[in-house]
Write a protein that holds these residues in place. Structure first.
Motif, mmCIF file in Angstrom:
data_model
loop_
_atom_site.group_PDB
_atom_site.id
_atom_site.type_symbol
_atom_site.label_atom_id
_atom_site.label_comp_id
_atom_site.label_asym_id
_atom_site.label_seq_id
_atom_site.Cartn_x
_atom_site.Cartn_y
_atom_site.Cartn_z
ATOM 1 N N ILE A 1 100.885 13.513 -52.951
ATOM 2 C CA ILE A 1 101.881 14.592 -52.923
ATOM 3 C C ILE A 1 101.725 15.429 -51.668
ATOM 4 N N LEU A 2 100.483 15.784 -51.363
ATOM 5 C CA LEU A 2 100.221 16.632 -50.200
ATOM 6 C C LEU A 2 100.615 15.933 -48.903
ATOM 7 N N ALA A 3 100.196 14.670 -48.763
ATOM 8 C CA ALA A 3 100.465 13.927 -47.526
ATOM 9 C C ALA A 3 101.960 13.667 -47.347
ATOM 10 N N SER A 4 102.644 13.272 -48.415
ATOM 11 C CA SER A 4 104.076 12.978 -48.309
ATOM 12 C C SER A 4 104.875 14.239 -47.984
ATOM 13 N N THR A 5 104.469 15.375 -48.535
ATOM 14 C CA THR A 5 105.151 16.637 -48.256
ATOM 15 C C THR A 5 105.013 17.030 -46.792
ATOM 16 N N LEU A 6 103.772 16.996 -46.294
ATOM 17 C CA LEU A 6 103.522 17.397 -44.914
ATOM 18 C C LEU A 6 104.127 16.418 -43.918
ATOM 19 N N LEU A 7 103.921 15.123 -44.150
ATOM 20 C CA LEU A 7 104.424 14.111 -43.217
ATOM 21 C C LEU A 7 105.948 14.118 -43.131
ATOM 22 N N SER A 8 106.601 14.206 -44.274
ATOM 23 C CA SER A 8 108.067 14.214 -44.265
ATOM 24 C C SER A 8 108.603 15.438 -43.534
ATOM 25 N N SER A 9 107.958 16.594 -43.722
ATOM 26 C CA SER A 9 108.392 17.816 -43.046
ATOM 27 C C SER A 9 108.253 17.682 -41.539
ATOM 28 N N VAL A 10 107.105 17.157 -41.090
ATOM 29 C CA VAL A 10 106.851 17.007 -39.652
ATOM 30 C C VAL A 10 107.811 15.982 -39.040
ATOM 31 N N ILE A 11 107.971 14.847 -39.714
ATOM 32 C CA ILE A 11 108.819 13.772 -39.174
ATOM 33 C C ILE A 11 110.270 14.220 -39.057
ATOM 34 N N ILE A 12 110.797 14.819 -40.119
ATOM 35 C CA ILE A 12 112.199 15.253 -40.097
ATOM 36 C C ILE A 12 112.421 16.341 -39.059
ATOM 37 N N GLU A 13 111.452 17.240 -38.928
ATOM 38 C CA GLU A 13 111.592 18.313 -37.941
ATOM 39 C C GLU A 13 111.574 17.752 -36.520
ATOM 40 N N LEU A 14 110.709 16.768 -36.273
ATOM 41 C CA LEU A 14 110.663 16.133 -34.952
ATOM 42 C C LEU A 14 111.966 15.394 -34.647
ATOM 43 N N VAL A 15 112.491 14.698 -35.664
ATOM 44 C CA VAL A 15 113.751 13.965 -35.483
ATOM 45 C C VAL A 15 114.893 14.925 -35.175
ATOM 46 N N TYR A 16 114.950 16.036 -35.909
ATOM 47 C CA TYR A 16 116.032 16.990 -35.693
ATOM 48 C C TYR A 16 115.872 17.758 -34.392
ATOM 49 N N THR A 17 114.622 17.927 -33.957
ATOM 50 C CA THR A 17 114.399 18.587 -32.676
ATOM 51 C C THR A 17 114.911 17.727 -31.527
ATOM 52 N N TYR B 1 117.032 14.805 -31.930
ATOM 53 C CA TYR B 1 118.380 14.257 -32.120
ATOM 54 C C TYR B 1 119.285 15.190 -32.929
ATOM 55 N N GLY B 2 118.935 16.456 -32.978
ATOM 56 C CA GLY B 2 119.664 17.400 -33.830
ATOM 57 C C GLY B 2 121.151 17.458 -33.560
ATOM 58 N N ARG B 3 121.557 17.399 -32.295
ATOM 59 C CA ARG B 3 122.978 17.530 -31.961
ATOM 60 C C ARG B 3 123.812 16.370 -32.495
ATOM 61 N N THR B 4 123.197 15.208 -32.578
ATOM 62 C CA THR B 4 123.943 14.040 -33.080
ATOM 63 C C THR B 4 123.894 13.959 -34.598
ATOM 64 N N LEU B 5 122.839 14.555 -35.200
ATOM 65 C CA LEU B 5 122.702 14.501 -36.657
ATOM 66 C C LEU B 5 123.465 15.616 -37.351
ATOM 67 N N ILE B 6 123.615 16.753 -36.661
ATOM 68 C CA ILE B 6 124.296 17.896 -37.260
ATOM 69 C C ILE B 6 125.614 18.126 -36.530
ATOM 70 N N PRO B 7 126.735 17.851 -37.172
ATOM 71 C CA PRO B 7 128.021 18.070 -36.513
ATOM 72 C C PRO B 7 128.212 19.541 -36.169
ATOM 73 N N THR B 8 128.755 19.823 -35.014
ATOM 74 C CA THR B 8 128.994 21.206 -34.625
ATOM 75 C C THR B 8 130.180 21.758 -35.395
ATOM 76 N N VAL B 9 130.258 23.073 -35.433
ATOM 77 C CA VAL B 9 131.346 23.718 -36.176
ATOM 78 C C VAL B 9 132.686 23.345 -35.576
ATOM 79 N N GLU B 10 132.719 23.248 -34.222
ATOM 80 C CA GLU B 10 133.970 22.927 -33.566
ATOM 81 C C GLU B 10 134.462 21.545 -33.973
ATOM 82 N N LYS B 11 133.540 20.569 -34.056
ATOM 83 C CA LYS B 11 133.920 19.214 -34.432
ATOM 84 C C LYS B 11 134.450 19.177 -35.855
ATOM 85 N N GLU B 12 133.782 19.959 -36.755
ATOM 86 C CA GLU B 12 134.201 19.959 -38.152
ATOM 87 C C GLU B 12 135.592 20.563 -38.296
ATOM 88 N N GLU B 13 135.859 21.630 -37.509
ATOM 89 C CA GLU B 13 137.150 22.296 -37.620
ATOM 90 C C GLU B 13 138.264 21.429 -37.068
#
Length: 240
Positions: free
Chosen positions: A209-225, A227-239
């Motif tokens: 539980i401890l390892a999966s919680t920490l690892l998933s948090s670190v991995i997802i944060e690194l990915v979003y740091t 590739y964040g612009r491609t993973l999170i659509p901007t407000v302008e694109k959504e509108e």
């Protein structure tokens, strides 16, 4: 003035006390089936006062996990409280550090929401203590009541109450996942990693539980740091 603010806090926190009734009652029931005494279950609610962490602790106790790992998992689950109390500090009126430490203990997801959304520009310590007093008191009392009631329930019904553990986590997780791709990826990766560690036998339940919680948090944060612009659509694109 302070008494009036405290009474206003009590009224504001009444909805929390009502909402705590089924959750704390169920925790008391599950604590009884786990093997905790009335004193132990009530003491956990008095000194820990963290619903999700207490439920996790029960499952870890049942699995015979080392106490140090239970403490570490509880810390990870409750680490969000650092952010909540830091944010709440901007909303509160100036107060001595001892007073802030006292009401910080009573900050939960629910009390934070009620205090932070107060219509007052600056919330007094008395108001915060009012909200926390009724929420905290109801959690402790309903825990003890659940344990007492559980002692008189048929064994098959006590066992059936264990489904409340999973229902609680689903209820906490699903609203956060709606419209938030990051939370969905985080929860999915954490589940995959935990299954991997658990079924391969590489780590025990607590460490998994401890390892999966920490690892998933670190991995997802690194990915979003990265590739964040491609993973999170901007407000302008959504509108558009």
């Amino acid at each position: 003035m302070e008494r009036s603010e405290f009474n206003n806090g009590l009224r504001a926190g009444l909805s929390i006390a009502i909402g705590y009734f089924p959750v704390a009652l169920t925790f008391g029931l599950l604590a009884k089936t786990t093997g905790l005494s009335l004193l132990e279950a009530t003491a956990m609610s008095i000194f820990v006062y963290a619903g999700a962490a207490q439920y996790i602790s029960l499952s870890l106790i049942t699995a015979g996990v080392d106490p140090l790992l239970i403490v570490m998992n509880t810390f990870i689950v409750n680490i969000r409280h650092f952010l909540m109390t830091a944010s709440l500090n901007e909303k509160m009126q100036p107060a001595p550090k001892a007073v802030k430490a006292a009401y910080a203990f009573g900050v939960t997801d629910e009390t934070f929401s009620v205090i932070a959304t107060s219509k007052q520009d600056k919330v007094s310590s008395a108001h915060a203590f009012g909200v926390i007093a009724i929420a905290y008191g109801s959690w402790v009392i309903f825990t003890a009541l659940g344990h007492v009631i559980g002692a008189n329930l048929p064994l098959f019904l006590q066992a059936a109450m264990s489904i409340a553990l999973y229902a609680l986590f689903i209820a906490l997780l699903v609203p956060s996942m709606k419209g938030n791709r990051k939370v969905v990826l985080l929860a999915s990766l954490a589940a995959i990693l935990h299954c991997f560690f658990y079924y391969t036998g590489l780590l025990s339940t607590g460490w998994a539980i401890l390892a999966s919680t920490l690892l998933s948090s670190v991995i997802i944060e690194l990915v979003y740091t990265k590739y964040g612009r491609t993973l999170i659509p901007t407000v302008e694109k959504e509108e558009s």
